[in-house]
Design an enzyme around this catalytic site. Structure first.
Site, PDB file in Angstrom:
ATOM      1  N   LYS A   1      45.316 -41.208  59.464  1.00 48.37           N
ATOM      2  CA  LYS A   1      44.768 -40.533  58.285  1.00 48.37           C
ATOM      3  C   LYS A   1      45.880 -39.768  57.558  1.00 48.37           C
ATOM      4  O   LYS A   1      46.960 -39.558  58.137  1.00 48.37           O
ATOM      5  CB  LYS A   1      43.676 -39.556  58.728  1.00 48.37           C
ATOM      6  CG  LYS A   1      44.224 -38.430  59.590  1.00 48.37           C
ATOM      7  CD  LYS A   1      43.142 -37.624  60.280  1.00 48.37           C
ATOM      8  CE  LYS A   1      43.760 -36.464  61.031  1.00 48.37           C
ATOM      9  NZ  LYS A   1      42.840 -35.852  61.983  1.00 48.37           N
TER      10      LYS A   1
ATOM     11  N   ARG B   1      32.151 -28.603  62.890  1.00 49.59           N
ATOM     12  CA  ARG B   1      32.521 -29.415  61.728  1.00 49.59           C
ATOM     13  C   ARG B   1      31.575 -30.611  61.744  1.00 49.59           C
ATOM     14  O   ARG B   1      30.382 -30.425  61.938  1.00 49.59           O
ATOM     15  CB  ARG B   1      34.010 -29.785  61.834  1.00 49.59           C
ATOM     16  CG  ARG B   1      34.639 -30.206  60.530  1.00 49.59           C
ATOM     17  CD  ARG B   1      36.148 -30.395  60.660  1.00 49.59           C
ATOM     18  NE  ARG B   1      36.531 -31.563  61.473  1.00 49.59           N
ATOM     19  CZ  ARG B   1      37.791 -31.927  61.691  1.00 49.59           C
ATOM     20  NH1 ARG B   1      38.788 -31.247  61.183  1.00 49.59           N
ATOM     21  NH2 ARG B   1      38.062 -32.984  62.423  1.00 49.59           N
TER      22      ARG B   1
ATOM     23  N   TYR C   1      66.443 -17.341  40.404  1.00 45.31           N
ATOM     24  CA  TYR C   1      65.459 -16.518  39.683  1.00 45.31           C
ATOM     25  C   TYR C   1      65.206 -15.188  40.378  1.00 45.31           C
ATOM     26  O   TYR C   1      65.029 -15.134  41.586  1.00 45.31           O
ATOM     27  CB  TYR C   1      64.131 -17.266  39.589  1.00 45.31           C
ATOM     28  CG  TYR C   1      64.166 -18.477  38.693  1.00 45.31           C
ATOM     29  CD1 TYR C   1      64.438 -18.368  37.336  1.00 45.31           C
ATOM     30  CD2 TYR C   1      63.908 -19.739  39.225  1.00 45.31           C
ATOM     31  CE1 TYR C   1      64.446 -19.496  36.523  1.00 45.31           C
ATOM     32  CE2 TYR C   1      63.914 -20.863  38.409  1.00 45.31           C
ATOM     33  CZ  TYR C   1      64.191 -20.732  37.059  1.00 45.31           C
ATOM     34  OH  TYR C   1      64.201 -21.842  36.254  1.00 45.31           O
TER      35      TYR C   1
ATOM     36  N   MET D   1      62.062 -25.190  41.397  1.00 44.64           N
ATOM     37  CA  MET D   1      61.195 -26.371  41.359  1.00 44.64           C
ATOM     38  C   MET D   1      61.916 -27.609  41.888  1.00 44.64           C
ATOM     39  O   MET D   1      61.357 -28.383  42.660  1.00 44.64           O
ATOM     40  CB  MET D   1      60.721 -26.599  39.923  1.00 44.64           C
ATOM     41  CG  MET D   1      59.641 -27.638  39.786  1.00 44.64           C
ATOM     42  SD  MET D   1      59.105 -27.820  38.083  1.00 44.64           S
ATOM     43  CE  MET D   1      58.152 -26.355  37.817  1.00 44.64           C
TER      44      MET D   1
END
Ligand SMILES: *Cc1c(COP(=O)(O)O)cnc(C)c1O
Length: 376
Positions: A38, A136, A266, A314
């Site tokens: 998965k 669950r 930054y 980024m």
């Protein structure tokens, strides 16, 4: 082909096969392994991972959603494919077309699926799930037996398996997992008469490594196949030696000398305390290298561990390479994996991020192109 990104997640298929064979040895030949593939095989790439594990002997695979099962079939992957989040009516057609086996936990779905399968002239194998304490998916213990009876009576469906999932097995201090196992065992023993030919499965990687008693017919390892232990204690104590299959690599795109007293990145969260040689690395939070790693992360350059300085951007971050003899544009940067004798593991990164290796692998895998290698 356009020039590919310098960032890549590299997957060693030999490590996946190695881990599979190690786990098969732990459980013995009478127990089947059901690799959980998965979430794009925990970021390793659904189809190439399933193919490598098929080569190692796997004949059953676990996915979360129908769509993943369809992708496996369309890539020609054979064997049983179990869909762990189950199926809703919109997925019935694909389920039958691709011969997928759903996990079921509710009567309405099974009845609707039965009617659909009868219409199509097919019979669908289902795995009935019990909730022994996960809170669950799954039928609660008192709903389990009636659900099995429903499956037993309906045309178009048959009982391929009974299963449950363990919430605490990765915690070496806990004492409840064996009790969860007993709840499951008692329920399936009581239902033995309706259970001819079906398989029983409950063990994830942690239970596989800790509790031979919970292996039953089949075990469902995920994280261990990708080379990680479910807990630090198991890393130390487990009899198997697993090999991480994923690396995350980038490269240096500028090298420069900064004087003392200069801010980096930054917000100037970091200010140089000494003349500093800085390597700008072509990876940032868009590549999964989370901004929350700021102030904590270390990367490998030239076979050495070097700290990441200042805020992660980024598409870039900055490494302090003052101590290195030689660094050049184009040099490899390892953010996860080995370089020379040094290694950064997903467990270490998870520690910096306050999460678990699983999430680190999913994150890097989701954000980067994959390259497959086959190295012992
Ligand atoms: C993901 C998953 C597993 C595998 O868990 P690991 O801890 O990665 O071994 C097993 N069973 C179910 C139902 C799962 O969702």
């Amino acid at each position: 082909m356009p020039t590919p990104s310098v960032n890549k997640v590299q997957i060693n298929l030999a490590a996946l096969r190695h881990n599979y064979l190690q786990l098969q040895e732990v459980v013995g030949n009478h127990v089947r392994l059901l690799p959980m593939v998965k979430a794009n095989a925990y970021g390793h790439g659904l189809v190439p991972t399933a193919r490598a594990l098929y080569e190692a002997g796997a004949r059953a695979f676990g996915v979360a959603e129908i769509e993943e099962g369809v992708r496996l079939r369309e890539a020609g992957v054979a064997g049983e494919i179990i869909v762990f989040l189950g199926v809703m009516p919109a997925g019935f057609a694909d389920l039958l077309r691709c011969d997928l086996s759903p996990v079921v936990f509710g009567r309405d779905t099974v009845e609707a699926l039965s009617a659909f399968a009868v219409q199509a002239g097919k019979k669908v194998g289902v795995h009935v799930k019990m909730d022994v304490g996960m809170g669950r998916l799954g039928a609660l213990p008192h709903e389990f037996q009636p659900l099995l009876e429903t499956v037993g009576k309906l045309p178009g469906v048959y009982l391929a398996g009974v299963m449950s999932h363990l919430p605490l097995a990765d915690n070496p201090e806990e004492k409840l997992t064996l009790a969860h196992g007993s709840t499951f065992f008692e329920a399936i023993s009581a239902a033995e008469q309706s259970g001819k030919g079906r398989v029983a499965h409950i063990a994830n990687s942690a239970a596989l490594l800790r509790f031979p008693k919970l292996h039953y017919d089949m075990v469902r390892p995920g994280i261990a196949l990708y080379g990680y232990y479910p807990s630090a204690r198991l890393r130390e104590e487990a009899a198997v030696k697993l090999r991480p299959a994923m690396s995350f690599k980038s490269c240096v795109i500028q090298v420069k000398e900064l004087p003392a007293g200069r801010g980096v990145s930054y917000g100037h969260a970091f200010v140089t305390q000494r003349p500093t040689r800085l390597a700008v690395v072509s990876a940032g939070y868009d590549d999964g290298y989370s901004r929350r790693l700021t102030g904590r992360a270390v990367v490998l350059i030239g076979g050495r561990r070097v700290p990441v300085l200042g805020t992660i951007c980024m598409n870039a971050c900055m490494a302090d390479v003052t101590e290195l003899d030689r660094v050049e544009v184009g040099d490899e940067v390892v953010l996860l994996g080995m370089q020379g004798r040094e290694e950064i593991t997903a467990d270490e990164i998870a520690g910096w991020l306050g999460t678990i290796s699983y999430e680190v692998l999913c994150l890097f895998g989701a954000c980067n192109r994959h390259e497959y290698i086959d190295e012992d």
